[in-house]
Motif scaffolding. Structure first.
Motif, PDB file in Angstrom:
ATOM      1  N   ARG A 184      26.496  18.775  25.106  1.00 61.31           N
ATOM      2  CA  ARG A 184      26.506  19.973  25.784  1.00 61.31           C
ATOM      3  C   ARG A 184      27.201  19.498  26.853  1.00 61.31           C
ATOM      4  NH1 ARG A 184      19.937  21.919  26.022  1.00 61.31           N
ATOM      5  NH2 ARG A 184      21.275  23.985  26.683  1.00 61.31           N
TER       6      ARG A 184
ATOM      7  N   ASP B  46      25.988  28.300  30.191  1.00 65.00           N
ATOM      8  CA  ASP B  46      26.099  26.945  28.993  1.00 65.00           C
ATOM      9  C   ASP B  46      26.687  27.034  28.288  1.00 65.00           C
ATOM     10  OD1 ASP B  46      23.202  26.066  30.268  1.00 65.00           O
ATOM     11  OD2 ASP B  46      22.223  28.214  29.469  1.00 65.00           O
ATOM     12  N   ARG B  47      27.650  25.914  28.217  1.00 65.00           N
ATOM     13  CA  ARG B  47      28.666  26.225  26.886  1.00 65.00           C
ATOM     14  C   ARG B  47      28.542  24.536  25.862  1.00 65.00           C
ATOM     15  NH1 ARG B  47      32.779  29.555  27.977  1.00 65.00           N
ATOM     16  NH2 ARG B  47      33.693  29.137  26.083  1.00 65.00           N
ATOM     17  N   ALA B  48      29.900  23.692  25.260  1.00 63.78           N
ATOM     18  CA  ALA B  48      29.176  22.897  24.280  1.00 63.78           C
ATOM     19  C   ALA B  48      30.818  22.120  25.252  1.00 63.78           C
ATOM     20  CB  ALA B  48      29.485  23.089  22.628  1.00 63.78           C
TER      21      ALA B  48
ATOM     22  N   TYR C 229      18.909  19.644  29.350  1.00 64.16           N
ATOM     23  CA  TYR C 229      20.121  18.943  28.819  1.00 64.16           C
ATOM     24  C   TYR C 229      19.437  17.958  29.320  1.00 64.16           C
ATOM     25  CZ  TYR C 229      23.789  22.702  29.500  1.00 64.16           C
ATOM     26  OH  TYR C 229      23.996  24.093  29.281  1.00 64.16           O
TER      27      TYR C 229
ATOM     28  N   ASP D 290      24.338  14.461  28.458  1.00 64.94           N
ATOM     29  CA  ASP D 290      25.126  16.016  28.941  1.00 64.94           C
ATOM     30  C   ASP D 290      26.421  15.935  29.657  1.00 64.94           C
ATOM     31  OD1 ASP D 290      24.092  17.030  26.638  1.00 64.94           O
ATOM     32  OD2 ASP D 290      22.722  17.488  26.846  1.00 64.94           O
TER      33      ASP D 290
END
Length: 345
Positions: free
Chosen positions: A27, A38-40, A328, A335
């Motif tokens: 993440r 929130d992203r990846a 996370y 992450d």
């Protein structure tokens, strides 16, 4: 500043003991100015601009954790900085049992003598024999996982690859530049297709990066020196990219610290080779770095102070609180985050 300002509560279950698989499935917390989302990790090509440059650290982790004996005493050594061809400064368990001239026998017929003790409690070891010390370490040492992982599980063969980045070329680090652990050939290809450039430099990360800040005020803390190099051609390309409107995005706090060590007051990156002990805390004026990809750091650590200097302490406390609540994974195998401060006015 008071060190306790950089404290926060982290539940133990948030500490990652293994990396995400595949690595680029981790993440990514995006902190842009004061906005948090929130992203990846795989979103990076869409979050950066085509003219941007990702700057990686190409240091390679050596098996710098050694177990040995001096007579009946058990001695554990974690190397942290090279001193000449055969010398290494080390943080030593049971150092009180050692004095100058003592011999320590490690595994696989590897031995070293104590040269001196440093003011910080570390020990200078001189390794015996004619083989390169790196050869001896590969024979007798293990990967020096951070204490918050090594204290919870045994270091195993998988860590030899897990704790090494895709860019690892120059042997000498005793800790990985862990933000780069997320990068895979698939992600690099996607970044290339978007037009995002990349450069590498070298900073041999020392074990001092894991030491707690024991002082009550940041002004009283002293960083351990680490050796780094930015060659002339790389410095010139970084300056050209920035002059053309691109941003320098450091991948990891190690790359950031080296770029800032090499940059002059006007933000021009100069060739650099030598030790740096730069300590970045809130109030620092960043010269050349425009953003940072980094993992999540320990409470009261110099690295949490650094990200707070880049983004603001209040913003980073909110970001970390969100990351904890959202599940996370923290620290070296955890992450990542992309930190993009508001441009200075």
């Amino acid at each position: 500043m008071r060190v306790d300002l950089f404290d926060f509560d982290l539940p133990p279950e948030r500490i990652a003991l293994r990396p995400a698989r595949p690595r680029d499935s981790a993440r990514l917390l995006l902190v842009e100015g004061e906005m948090i989302s929130d992203r990846a990790i795989l979103d990076l090509p869409q979050l950066l601009r085509p003219q941007d440059v990702l700057v990686f650290n190409d240091t390679k982790v050596i098996p710098a954790q050694l177990e040995g004996r001096k007579g009946e005493a058990s001695i554990g050594a974690t190397l942290h900085k090279r001193e000449g061809l055969r010398g290494w400064w080390a943080f030593v368990r049971n150092a009180r049992r050692l004095k100058s001239g003592d011999r320590v026998d490690f595994a696989a017929d590897v031995a070293a003598s104590v040269v001196e003790k440093g003011a910080d409690g570390s020990v200078l070891l001189h390794f015996h024999g004619e083989e390169p010390v790196e050869v001896l370490l590969h024979r007798a040492g293990t990967m020096p996982l951070p204490p918050y992982i090594a204290s919870k599980r045994v270091v195993d063969a998988q860590d030899a690859s897990d704790y090494q980045t895709l860019f690892a070329r120059e042997e000498g680090a005793v800790a990985a530049p862990t933000a780069s652990l997320h990068f895979t050939e698939r992600l690099i290809s996607a970044l290339d297709e978007t037009g995002i450039k990349r450069e590498t430099l070298t900073l041999h990360v020392g074990a001092g990066t894991f030491l707690p800040v024991k002082a009550e005020d940041t002004a009283d803390h002293r960083m351990h020196a680490e050796w780094g190099r930015v060659d002339e051609a790389t410095a010139e390309r970084l300056n050209q990219a920035r002059a053309a409107g691109g941003r320098l995005i450091a991948v990891g706090t190690t790359a950031l610290r080296l770029i800032e060590s090499a940059a002059d007051e006007d933000g021009k990156v100069r060739p650099f080779e030598g030790d740096t002990s730069i300590f970045i805390t809130p109030g620092y004026r960043f010269r050349a770095v425009d953003g940072l990809v980094t993992n999540f750091h320990l409470p009261r650590s110099t690295l949490f102070m650094l990200v707070s200097a880049l983004m603001g302490l209040d913003v980073m406390k909110r970001a970390y609180a969100h990351a904890i609540d959202a599940g996370y994974r923290f620290y070296s195998y955890g992450d990542g985050s992309l930190l993009l401060p508001q441009p200075a006015k």
